[in-house]
Design a protein around this motif. Sequence first.
Motif, mmCIF file in Angstrom:
data_model
loop_
_atom_site.group_PDB
_atom_site.id
_atom_site.type_symbol
_atom_site.label_atom_id
_atom_site.label_comp_id
_atom_site.label_asym_id
_atom_site.label_seq_id
_atom_site.Cartn_x
_atom_site.Cartn_y
_atom_site.Cartn_z
ATOM 1 N N PHE B 12 0.825 -1.218 0.000
ATOM 2 C CA PHE B 12 0.000 0.000 0.000
ATOM 3 C C PHE B 12 0.854 1.261 0.000
ATOM 4 N N GLU B 13 2.043 1.203 0.624
ATOM 5 C CA GLU B 13 2.934 2.369 0.601
ATOM 6 C C GLU B 13 3.394 2.645 -0.833
ATOM 7 N N ILE B 14 3.676 1.575 -1.568
ATOM 8 C CA ILE B 14 4.048 1.738 -2.975
ATOM 9 C C ILE B 14 2.879 2.351 -3.739
ATOM 10 N N THR B 15 1.662 1.862 -3.435
ATOM 11 C CA THR B 15 0.469 2.398 -4.094
ATOM 12 C C THR B 15 0.275 3.883 -3.771
ATOM 13 N N VAL B 16 0.565 4.266 -2.506
ATOM 14 C CA VAL B 16 0.438 5.673 -2.110
ATOM 15 C C VAL B 16 1.293 6.549 -3.023
ATOM 16 N N ALA B 17 2.571 6.194 -3.146
ATOM 17 C CA ALA B 17 3.494 7.043 -3.904
ATOM 18 C C ALA B 17 3.116 7.090 -5.386
ATOM 19 N N LEU B 18 2.799 5.922 -5.960
ATOM 20 C CA LEU B 18 2.470 5.904 -7.382
ATOM 21 C C LEU B 18 1.154 6.649 -7.650
ATOM 22 N N SER B 19 0.172 6.488 -6.752
ATOM 23 C CA SER B 19 -1.104 7.196 -6.918
ATOM 24 C C SER B 19 -0.911 8.693 -6.739
ATOM 25 N N ALA B 20 -0.090 9.083 -5.746
ATOM 26 C CA ALA B 20 0.167 10.512 -5.520
ATOM 27 C C ALA B 20 0.826 11.117 -6.759
ATOM 28 N N GLY B 21 1.654 10.317 -7.425
ATOM 29 C CA GLY B 21 2.279 10.788 -8.654
ATOM 30 C C GLY B 21 1.277 11.004 -9.771
ATOM 31 N N LYS B 22 0.171 10.272 -9.729
ATOM 32 C CA LYS B 22 -0.874 10.378 -10.757
ATOM 33 C C LYS B 22 -1.949 11.386 -10.386
ATOM 34 N N ALA B 23 -2.014 11.770 -9.093
ATOM 35 C CA ALA B 23 -3.147 12.562 -8.600
ATOM 36 C C ALA B 23 -3.050 14.036 -8.992
ATOM 37 N N GLU B 24 -1.898 14.462 -9.560
ATOM 38 C CA GLU B 24 -1.753 15.834 -10.070
ATOM 39 C C GLU B 24 -2.163 16.880 -9.043
ATOM 40 N N GLY B 25 -1.586 16.808 -7.854
ATOM 41 C CA GLY B 25 -1.927 17.789 -6.827
ATOM 42 C C GLY B 25 -3.379 17.717 -6.406
ATOM 43 N N PHE B 26 -3.913 16.508 -6.397
ATOM 44 C CA PHE B 26 -5.300 16.228 -5.964
ATOM 45 C C PHE B 26 -6.341 16.810 -6.916
ATOM 46 N N THR B 27 -5.975 17.062 -8.169
ATOM 47 C CA THR B 27 -6.985 17.518 -9.126
ATOM 48 C C THR B 27 -7.625 16.325 -9.835
ATOM 49 N N ASN B 28 -6.928 15.186 -9.839
ATOM 50 C CA ASN B 28 -7.510 13.975 -10.416
ATOM 51 C C ASN B 28 -8.197 13.186 -9.307
ATOM 52 N N ARG B 29 -9.531 13.125 -9.375
ATOM 53 C CA ARG B 29 -10.296 12.564 -8.253
ATOM 54 C C ARG B 29 -10.013 11.095 -7.995
ATOM 55 N N LYS B 30 -9.971 10.313 -9.076
ATOM 56 C CA LYS B 30 -9.785 8.869 -8.892
ATOM 57 C C LYS B 30 -8.454 8.554 -8.208
ATOM 58 N N TRP B 31 -7.381 9.178 -8.709
ATOM 59 C CA TRP B 31 -6.064 8.904 -8.136
ATOM 60 C C TRP B 31 -5.906 9.520 -6.758
ATOM 61 N N THR B 32 -6.624 10.630 -6.512
ATOM 62 C CA THR B 32 -6.605 11.219 -5.170
ATOM 63 C C THR B 32 -7.231 10.248 -4.172
ATOM 64 N N ALA B 33 -8.369 9.670 -4.573
ATOM 65 C CA ALA B 33 -9.031 8.685 -3.704
ATOM 66 C C ALA B 33 -8.110 7.490 -3.461
ATOM 67 N N ALA B 34 -7.453 7.026 -4.542
ATOM 68 C CA ALA B 34 -6.534 5.891 -4.399
ATOM 69 C C ALA B 34 -5.393 6.233 -3.439
ATOM 70 N N THR B 35 -4.878 7.475 -3.533
ATOM 71 C CA THR B 35 -3.787 7.906 -2.649
ATOM 72 C C THR B 35 -4.225 7.856 -1.190
ATOM 73 N N LEU B 36 -5.387 8.459 -0.910
ATOM 74 C CA LEU B 36 -5.836 8.584 0.482
ATOM 75 C C LEU B 36 -6.194 7.220 1.070
ATOM 76 N N ILE B 37 -6.903 6.403 0.272
ATOM 77 C CA ILE B 37 -7.318 5.092 0.792
ATOM 78 C C ILE B 37 -6.100 4.204 1.037
ATOM 79 N N SER B 38 -5.175 4.179 0.073
ATOM 80 C CA SER B 38 -4.004 3.324 0.287
ATOM 81 C C SER B 38 -3.128 3.883 1.412
ATOM 82 N N GLY B 39 -3.123 5.217 1.590
ATOM 83 C CA GLY B 39 -2.377 5.802 2.709
ATOM 84 C C GLY B 39 -2.926 5.337 4.044
ATOM 85 N N ALA B 40 -4.249 5.348 4.157
ATOM 86 C CA ALA B 40 -4.878 4.902 5.406
ATOM 87 C C ALA B 40 -4.606 3.410 5.637
#
Lengths: 133, 106
Positions: B12-40
């Motif tokens: 999940f830590e790997i998923t956090v970093a890769l999703s954060a890289g895709k989330a474009e400063g939290f403007t991409n909703r899907k990847w932002t959700a993936a970042t936060l959920i995998s972070g938790a």
Amino acid sequence: MSANNQSSARSWLMLLLAGAFEIVYALAVGGSEGFTVPTWSLVGIVFFLLTLWALSMALRTIDVGIGYAVWAGIGAVGAAVLGPVFFDETLTFVQYLWLGLIIAGVVWLKLADRPSAAEETVDQPRQAQAVGV
Amino acid sequence: MHWLYLAIAVAFEITVALSAGKAEGFTNRKWTAATLISGALATFALSKALLTFNVGVGYALWTSVAGVGITLLGALLFGQRLSWGKGIGILAVIGGVVGLQLSGGA
């Protein structure tokens, strides 16, 4: 080229900020005692969100491997340095050496992150492509 | 069981970093959700693993394996070129974190 430097500087600022937020997050989680203290739990959740937001901003231009290492490195340095401030901990000489290695590595990565012109032309679809050289 | 929790925390830590890289400063909703959920989930799994692991050892394993995985997957999935300069810097920082965790204190 100057636009690239500016956006790189902003990304690195965001990355340092993500590291700083991570330190506050770690302290808050520690203070929340397993999320049973409401105030610290709330601070923890807010800084969890801020940390990942800042990381995401930084990773717009910084490679994910570099971003993650620097982020984790700053968090570890912060926890080690603040341990003696807030808790009854002391740093040993060996730990100072490890801190030095992390900081040197972060500075090294900041310098290595500047993409050379040759690299940009070789690189495939990347953010760096937006830069006119 | 603690090894399983640690493996899940790393994934999940790997998923956090890769999703954060895709989330474009939290403007991409899907990847932002993936970042936060995998972070938790990463935090939760790590806390479970650290109930059994020595905290320093568990944290050192977690960060180092995740850091190497993130760097390799960043190269594979995002085409982020690995150079000697970057590799040395990443190894120095992660090595420093591991050394710090293993040399007591935290």
